[in-house]
Design a protein around this motif. Structure first.
Motif, mmCIF file in Angstrom:
data_model
loop_
_atom_site.group_PDB
_atom_site.id
_atom_site.type_symbol
_atom_site.label_atom_id
_atom_site.label_comp_id
_atom_site.label_asym_id
_atom_site.label_seq_id
_atom_site.Cartn_x
_atom_site.Cartn_y
_atom_site.Cartn_z
ATOM 1 N N ASP A 261 0.827 -1.207 0.000
ATOM 2 C CA ASP A 261 0.000 0.000 0.000
ATOM 3 C C ASP A 261 0.864 1.260 0.000
ATOM 4 O O ASP A 261 0.564 2.231 -0.695
ATOM 5 C CB ASP A 261 -0.939 0.017 1.206
ATOM 6 C CG ASP A 261 -2.067 -0.989 1.105
ATOM 7 O OD1 ASP A 261 -2.253 -1.591 0.014
ATOM 8 O OD2 ASP A 261 -2.770 -1.184 2.117
ATOM 9 N N ALA A 262 1.934 1.256 0.787
ATOM 10 C CA ALA A 262 2.822 2.416 0.849
ATOM 11 C C ALA A 262 3.458 2.682 -0.519
ATOM 12 O O ALA A 262 3.564 3.837 -0.945
ATOM 13 C CB ALA A 262 3.906 2.196 1.910
ATOM 14 N N ILE A 263 3.858 1.634 -1.211
ATOM 15 C CA ILE A 263 4.438 1.789 -2.550
ATOM 16 C C ILE A 263 3.397 2.337 -3.514
ATOM 17 O O ILE A 263 3.665 3.270 -4.281
ATOM 18 C CB ILE A 263 5.023 0.453 -3.054
ATOM 19 C CG1 ILE A 263 6.225 0.039 -2.193
ATOM 20 C CG2 ILE A 263 5.412 0.546 -4.528
ATOM 21 C CD1 ILE A 263 6.675 -1.401 -2.402
ATOM 22 N N ASP A 264 2.182 1.789 -3.464
ATOM 23 C CA ASP A 264 1.104 2.264 -4.347
ATOM 24 C C ASP A 264 0.768 3.729 -4.097
ATOM 25 O O ASP A 264 0.536 4.491 -5.039
ATOM 26 C CB ASP A 264 -0.148 1.404 -4.175
ATOM 27 C CG ASP A 264 0.018 -0.007 -4.705
ATOM 28 O OD1 ASP A 264 0.961 -0.249 -5.495
ATOM 29 O OD2 ASP A 264 -0.797 -0.875 -4.326
ATOM 30 N N ILE A 265 0.750 4.143 -2.834
ATOM 31 C CA ILE A 265 0.474 5.550 -2.508
ATOM 32 C C ILE A 265 1.564 6.445 -3.071
ATOM 33 O O ILE A 265 1.289 7.496 -3.654
ATOM 34 C CB ILE A 265 0.338 5.727 -0.983
ATOM 35 C CG1 ILE A 265 -0.947 5.052 -0.500
ATOM 36 C CG2 ILE A 265 0.364 7.198 -0.603
ATOM 37 C CD1 ILE A 265 -1.040 4.914 1.003
ATOM 38 N N ALA A 266 2.817 6.044 -2.919
ATOM 39 C CA ALA A 266 3.935 6.848 -3.427
ATOM 40 C C ALA A 266 3.915 6.927 -4.950
ATOM 41 O O ALA A 266 4.175 7.993 -5.527
ATOM 42 C CB ALA A 266 5.263 6.282 -2.944
ATOM 43 N N GLU B 194 2.719 10.289 -9.753
ATOM 44 C CA GLU B 194 1.937 10.544 -10.966
ATOM 45 C C GLU B 194 1.155 11.843 -10.878
ATOM 46 O O GLU B 194 0.924 12.505 -11.893
ATOM 47 C CB GLU B 194 0.989 9.363 -11.225
ATOM 48 C CG GLU B 194 1.717 8.097 -11.625
ATOM 49 C CD GLU B 194 0.821 6.869 -11.639
ATOM 50 O OE1 GLU B 194 -0.365 6.968 -11.243
ATOM 51 O OE2 GLU B 194 1.316 5.798 -12.043
ATOM 52 N N LEU B 195 0.761 12.235 -9.654
ATOM 53 C CA LEU B 195 0.024 13.493 -9.457
ATOM 54 C C LEU B 195 0.932 14.721 -9.420
ATOM 55 O O LEU B 195 0.453 15.845 -9.441
ATOM 56 C CB LEU B 195 -0.778 13.428 -8.160
ATOM 57 C CG LEU B 195 -1.972 12.494 -8.164
ATOM 58 C CD1 LEU B 195 -2.557 12.389 -6.759
ATOM 59 C CD2 LEU B 195 -3.030 12.984 -9.140
ATOM 60 N N GLY B 196 2.236 14.499 -9.310
ATOM 61 C CA GLY B 196 3.178 15.608 -9.275
ATOM 62 C C GLY B 196 3.612 16.031 -7.887
ATOM 63 O O GLY B 196 4.198 17.103 -7.712
ATOM 64 N N VAL B 197 3.343 15.209 -6.887
ATOM 65 C CA VAL B 197 3.810 15.498 -5.532
ATOM 66 C C VAL B 197 5.333 15.406 -5.530
ATOM 67 O O VAL B 197 5.917 14.538 -6.166
ATOM 68 C CB VAL B 197 3.183 14.504 -4.522
ATOM 69 C CG1 VAL B 197 3.758 14.691 -3.136
ATOM 70 C CG2 VAL B 197 1.672 14.661 -4.503
ATOM 71 N N ASN B 198 5.980 16.331 -4.806
ATOM 72 C CA ASN B 198 7.437 16.408 -4.836
ATOM 73 C C ASN B 198 8.155 15.481 -3.863
ATOM 74 O O ASN B 198 9.306 15.127 -4.086
ATOM 75 C CB ASN B 198 7.895 17.835 -4.539
ATOM 76 C CG ASN B 198 7.367 18.813 -5.540
ATOM 77 O OD1 ASN B 198 6.327 19.405 -5.289
ATOM 78 N ND2 ASN B 198 8.024 18.965 -6.664
ATOM 79 N N GLY B 199 7.499 15.106 -2.763
ATOM 80 C CA GLY B 199 8.204 14.304 -1.773
ATOM 81 C C GLY B 199 7.293 13.390 -0.990
ATOM 82 O O GLY B 199 6.147 13.731 -0.705
ATOM 83 N N THR B 200 7.817 12.231 -0.645
ATOM 84 C CA THR B 200 7.115 11.290 0.228
ATOM 85 C C THR B 200 8.088 10.807 1.288
ATOM 86 O O THR B 200 9.215 10.426 0.976
ATOM 87 C CB THR B 200 6.510 10.105 -0.569
ATOM 88 O OG1 THR B 200 5.842 9.236 0.338
ATOM 89 C CG2 THR B 200 7.540 9.324 -1.330
ATOM 90 N N GLY C 3 12.514 2.740 -6.994
ATOM 91 C CA GLY C 3 12.546 1.923 -8.196
ATOM 92 C C GLY C 3 11.272 2.000 -9.025
ATOM 93 O O GLY C 3 11.287 1.675 -10.207
ATOM 94 N N ARG C 4 10.171 2.420 -8.405
ATOM 95 C CA ARG C 4 8.885 2.462 -9.106
ATOM 96 C C ARG C 4 8.440 3.873 -9.478
ATOM 97 O O ARG C 4 7.413 4.041 -10.124
ATOM 98 C CB ARG C 4 7.789 1.847 -8.222
ATOM 99 C CG ARG C 4 7.974 0.400 -7.869
ATOM 100 C CD ARG C 4 7.215 -0.576 -8.753
ATOM 101 N NE ARG C 4 5.881 -0.184 -9.123
ATOM 102 C CZ ARG C 4 4.765 -0.498 -8.478
ATOM 103 N NH1 ARG C 4 4.839 -1.215 -7.375
ATOM 104 N NH2 ARG C 4 3.602 -0.107 -8.930
ATOM 105 N N THR C 5 9.161 4.895 -9.023
ATOM 106 C CA THR C 5 8.785 6.285 -9.298
ATOM 107 C C THR C 5 9.855 6.963 -10.134
ATOM 108 O O THR C 5 10.961 6.445 -10.290
ATOM 109 C CB THR C 5 8.575 7.063 -7.983
ATOM 110 O OG1 THR C 5 9.778 7.008 -7.206
ATOM 111 C CG2 THR C 5 7.418 6.487 -7.175
#
Length: 83
Positions: free
Chosen positions: A29-34, A39-45, A68-70
């Motif tokens: 879930d954490a990976i999916d949220i990130a 994809e939405l353009g958020v700069n940091g997680t 690895g996924r972003t």
């Protein structure tokens, strides 16, 4: 451009006798949220370290999986010092 990020507390323990999410599901879930945030353009997680929660005690493998996924988002730990 303004920076926008979020800190995930990521604690999914059982509450009131109800079984919580498994460590595997929490990490997926954490990976999916990130990925969605990227994809939405958020700069940091950023993810908080839970020393007593087995699924969150070591954030580096989670951060590596997210990196690895972003493509654009910055990943890191959220350090909260409670003295």
């Amino acid at each position: 451009m303004r920076a926008f990020g979020f800190l995930s507390f990521g604690h999914y323990g059982a509450t009131s006798g109800v079984r919580g999410l498994t460590a595997r599901q929490m990490l997926h879930d954490a990976i999916d949220i990130a990925v969605g945030a990227d994809e939405l353009g958020v700069n940091g997680t950023y993810f908080r370290v839970h020393h007593f929660a087995k699924q969150s005690a070591s954030p580096m493998p989670l951060l590596a999986a997210i990196a690895g996924r972003t493509r654009h988002i910055e990943v890191g730990t959220g350090v909260i010092d409670i003295r």
